[in-house]
Design a protein around this motif. Structure first.
Motif, short mmCIF file in Angstrom:
data_model
loop_
_atom_site.label_atom_id
_atom_site.label_comp_id
_atom_site.label_asym_id
_atom_site.label_seq_id
_atom_site.Cartn_x
_atom_site.Cartn_y
_atom_site.Cartn_z
N ILE A 195 0.86 -1.19 0.00
CA ILE A 195 0.00 0.00 0.00
C ILE A 195 0.89 1.23 0.00
CG2 ILE A 195 -1.77 1.30 1.25
CD1 ILE A 195 -2.62 -1.45 -0.04
N VAL A 244 -1.48 5.43 2.93
CA VAL A 244 -2.48 4.82 3.81
C VAL A 244 -3.55 5.85 4.16
CG1 VAL A 244 -2.88 3.78 6.08
CG2 VAL A 244 -0.88 3.11 4.73
N SER A 252 -5.77 6.63 1.18
CA SER A 252 -6.72 5.52 0.97
C SER A 252 -7.85 5.58 1.99
CB SER A 252 -6.00 4.17 1.06
OG SER A 252 -5.06 4.04 0.03
N HIS A 253 -7.50 5.91 3.22
CA HIS A 253 -8.51 6.02 4.27
C HIS A 253 -9.48 7.16 3.96
CE1 HIS A 253 -10.35 5.68 8.16
NE2 HIS A 253 -9.89 6.85 8.57
N THR A 303 -11.06 3.98 0.03
CA THR A 303 -10.61 2.71 -0.56
C THR A 303 -9.92 1.79 0.43
OG1 THR A 303 -8.52 3.70 -1.29
CG2 THR A 303 -10.36 3.73 -2.86
N LEU A 304 -9.60 2.28 1.63
CA LEU A 304 -8.90 1.45 2.61
C LEU A 304 -9.79 0.33 3.15
CD1 LEU A 304 -6.29 0.94 4.16
CD2 LEU A 304 -7.08 2.55 5.90
#
Length: 132
Positions: free
Chosen positions: A105, A111, A114-115, A119-120
């Motif tokens: 990732i 990270v 993405s959060h 998408t996380l």
């Protein structure tokens, strides 16, 4: 708080990076990283004194995810693995580095992106780290 590798106050799985003597895979830090990263649904390569590492571990804890954490500063070959991680990230700082479902990732910025963009959680569900 979690200071030592043995501490489990946030329910993560801490490990010193295992070393296999005489194994060809243990001599290549990148191969070791890939092998360890594929061993659990969520793997974080970390330094026990790094504030960004602490933040990413707390993020996953707050989501109900229990990552496997490898504290590189507590392993004799941790510096070699940190350099391998840095190369994977195209010379970005080596930690924290997160793998989900064996896939890279990235560092804290990836990270968090993405959060924030939503998408996380699907990645975590797909890897079996979240069931909700």
């Amino acid at each position: 708080m979690y200071q030592a590798a043995e501490s489990s106050s946030w329910a993560g799985n801490y490990h010193n990076v295992p070393t296999r003597r005489g194994s060809s895979s243990s001599s290549d830090p990148l191969e070791r990283v890939v092998r360890l990263a594929s061993g659990s649904a969520v793997v974080i390569f970390s330094m026990s004194t790094c504030c960004m590492c602490h933040a990413v571990k707390r993020l996953f804890c707050g989501m109900g995810v229990h990552p496997t954490v490898y504290e590189l500063d507590q392993d004799p070959k941790g510096k070699e693995m940190e350099r391998a991680l840095s190369r994977l990230l195209r010379n970005s700082p080596g930690v924290p580095v997160v793998f989900i479902g064996g896939k890279l990732i990235g560092a804290m910025d990836r990270v968090m992106a993405s959060h924030i963009n939503g998408t996380l959680v699907p990645l975590l569900k797909e890897a079996g780290a979240l069931w909700l």
